[in-house]
Structure formats: C-alpha cells, structure tokens
Design an enzyme around this catalytic site. Structure first.
Site, short mmCIF file in Angstrom:
data_model
loop_
_atom_site.label_atom_id
_atom_site.label_comp_id
_atom_site.label_asym_id
_atom_site.label_seq_id
_atom_site.Cartn_x
_atom_site.Cartn_y
_atom_site.Cartn_z
N GLY A 14 0.79 -1.25 0.00
CA GLY A 14 0.00 0.00 0.00
C GLY A 14 0.81 1.28 0.00
N SER A 15 2.06 1.23 -0.48
CA SER A 15 2.84 2.49 -0.45
C SER A 15 2.30 3.49 -1.47
CB SER A 15 4.33 2.22 -0.65
OG SER A 15 4.59 1.83 -1.96
N ASN A 16 1.74 3.02 -2.58
CA ASN A 16 1.14 3.96 -3.54
C ASN A 16 -0.15 4.56 -2.98
OD1 ASN A 16 2.66 4.37 -6.17
ND2 ASN A 16 2.83 2.15 -5.89
N MET A 92 -3.37 -7.33 -6.88
CA MET A 92 -2.72 -8.48 -7.52
C MET A 92 -3.70 -9.41 -8.24
SD MET A 92 0.18 -7.47 -7.06
CE MET A 92 1.11 -8.77 -7.82
N ARG A 93 -4.78 -8.87 -8.76
CA ARG A 93 -5.73 -9.69 -9.50
C ARG A 93 -5.98 -9.10 -10.87
NH1 ARG A 93 -7.97 -13.66 -7.17
NH2 ARG A 93 -7.40 -13.69 -4.98
N ASN A 109 -3.84 2.42 -13.53
CA ASN A 109 -2.90 1.48 -12.91
C ASN A 109 -1.51 2.11 -12.95
OD1 ASN A 109 -1.87 -1.01 -11.88
ND2 ASN A 109 -1.22 -1.57 -13.95
N HIS A 111 2.50 0.85 -13.16
CA HIS A 111 3.31 -0.34 -13.45
C HIS A 111 4.78 0.04 -13.35
CE1 HIS A 111 4.30 -4.21 -15.13
NE2 HIS A 111 5.17 -3.60 -15.92
C1 GAR Z 1 4.22 -1.14 -7.11
O1 GAR Z 1 5.60 -1.15 -7.41
C2 GAR Z 1 3.42 -1.18 -8.40
O2 GAR Z 1 4.03 -0.47 -9.45
C3 GAR Z 1 3.40 -2.65 -8.69
O3 GAR Z 1 3.20 -3.26 -7.44
C4 GAR Z 1 3.80 -2.44 -6.43
C5 GAR Z 1 2.76 -2.20 -5.35
O4 GAR Z 1 3.37 -1.56 -4.26
N1 GAR Z 1 2.36 -2.99 -9.60
C6 GAR Z 1 2.50 -3.89 -10.56
O5 GAR Z 1 3.50 -4.55 -10.73
C7 GAR Z 1 1.29 -4.04 -11.46
N2 GAR Z 1 1.61 -4.81 -12.62
P1 GAR Z 1 2.50 -0.84 -3.15
O6 GAR Z 1 1.48 -1.89 -2.66
O7 GAR Z 1 3.49 -0.48 -2.09
O8 GAR Z 1 1.82 0.35 -3.76
#
Ligand code: GAR
Length: 213
Positions: A14-16, A92-93, A109, A111
């Site tokens: 959940g850092s984003n 993650m789905r 999203n 990426h």
């Molecule tokens: C992030 O690095 C995001 O870019 C990636 O998962 C991580 C989630 O981190 N997403 C993907 O790879 C999507 N294909 P977070 O839970 O700390 O936000």
C-alpha cells in the site's frame, strides 16, 4: 465543486495508496478517497488507513463462487460510495473484460516499467534480465489487455551496473510515489484528453480571468 471520489484497490504493502493520501493531505491532489477495497485481509495497506476517515472493505475472492460474483461485489461497493475513478495500487488480480468495460477511461494502474516494455509480473527482474539500461514507471488507463492501456505519464529511471531487483525497485518506487498522484490530479482537473491511444495533457486553465476578483 464536488471533489473527484477515488476508489483504491489494494492487495499488499500500500505504499502507492500512502502516496495518494499524502498528496491529498498536502493539497497536491484535489480528490477524496471514497473507498479502499482490499482482496487480502492481511494487507499492510489496511493498517495505513487506520486513523484516517477512509471507508475500507475486505472482499476476498475465495468467498465467492465465481470471479463474476466477486467483481459484482466490487462494482456494488464502488456504486454505493459514488466512486468516479478506480485506482489499482498493487492490486494483484486480473480484472475481467466485463468489469473493465463498465468503467471506460475510469480505471488507472501504475506499473514499475516503461510500458510497453516488461508488462505483467516481475517487471524489475524482466528489465534486469534483459540488460536494459533504463526502466522506470508508467501510469496508464486500464483496458482489457495486460498493462496495455493508453499511457498517461511515464518517467525513466536509469539501471545501474550494481542494481539488484531490490535496489532498482526501491528507486522506481520513489518515482511511482510522485507520478501516480500527478496523474490522478490531471484526471481530477479534467486535463487528460483521450485521442485513441494518445492521451494529451491539457494546459492548466489560465488564471487571467480570475484577476481583479
Ligand atoms: C508497485 O511497485 C506497483 O508499481 C506494482 O506493485 C507495487 C505495489 O506496491 N504494480 C505492478 O507490478 C502491477 N503490474 P504498493 O502496494 O506499495 O503500492
């Protein structure tokens, strides 16, 4: 004017999500988080919002007999909370075409690579294994393909000879936390003009008219 209501889908760290919360708190993003949905009851993202006035629900896929029923519950929650824009933030789905088609141009999203390079899982490892000298991150609208929707913002991050998956992820993540709130803010300001696959960023409205008021 009514603030854009965000619905954030998370599965883990959940850092984003945190970056979005921080940007709203710092007035860098004029929006409101109307709902956080996690498909994982253990997600650290849920701890991050404890203490904030943000509604959250856990919707586990295994509690539903089909993906369709699971997604119907997601849609119902977004409706109840009047969500305008759905953000995937480490969710993650894979969402079905049926789900995505209900929110055209309304799902974003992030990426951790410069799409169309290195889509899907393990983007950092893909970039390192390929020997790329540059990677980065991409914010895009979600379409029915895998990380294939129209690109909103991208930023490059150099790959160093000494990089591992961990060091590269960390440097890209830092940029993600700046880029995602910026992209969401452009949406909220209605500054994203979609022209097929190309998304043009409209200039900020002139403040000239406000002079003298
Ligand atoms: C992030 O690095 C995001 O870019 C990636 O998962 C991580 C989630 O981190 N997403 C993907 O790879 C999507 N294909 P977070 O839970 O700390 O936000």
């Amino acid at each position: 004017m009514r603030k854009t209501v965000l619905g954030v889908l998370v599965s883990g760290r959940g850092s984003n999500l945190q970056a979005i919360i921080d940007a709203i708190s710092a007035d860098r993003l004029d929006a409101k988080i109307g709902l956080v949905i996690s498909d994982n009851p253990e997600a650290h993202a849920l701890q991050r919002i404890a203490g904030w006035d943000i509604p959250a629900v856990v919707i586990e896929r295994k509690k539903y007999s089909s993906r369709q029923e699971f997604e119907e519950r997601l849609v119902a929650e977004f409706d109840i909370h009047h969500v305008d824009l759905i953000l995937l933030a480490g969710f993650m789905r894979i969402l079905s075409s049926h789900f995505i088609s209900q929110f055209p141009g309304k799902i974003m999203n992030i990426h951790p690579a410069l799409l169309p390079a290195f889509p899907g899982l393990n983007a950092h490892k893909q970039a390192l294994d390929y020997g790329a000298k540059v990677s980065g991150c991409t914010v895009h609208f979600v379409d029915e393909g895998m990380d294939s929707g129209p690109i909103i913002l991208q930023e490059a991050v150099p790959i160093l000879d000494s990089d591992t998956v961990e060091t590269l992820s960390e440097r890209i993540l830092h940029v993600e936390h700046l880029l995602y709130p910026r992209a969401v803010n452009l949406f909220c300001q209605q500054r994203l003009a979609v022209d097929g696959r190309r998304i043009k960023i409209l200039p900020e409205p002139s403040r000239e008219g406000a002079k003298g008021l």
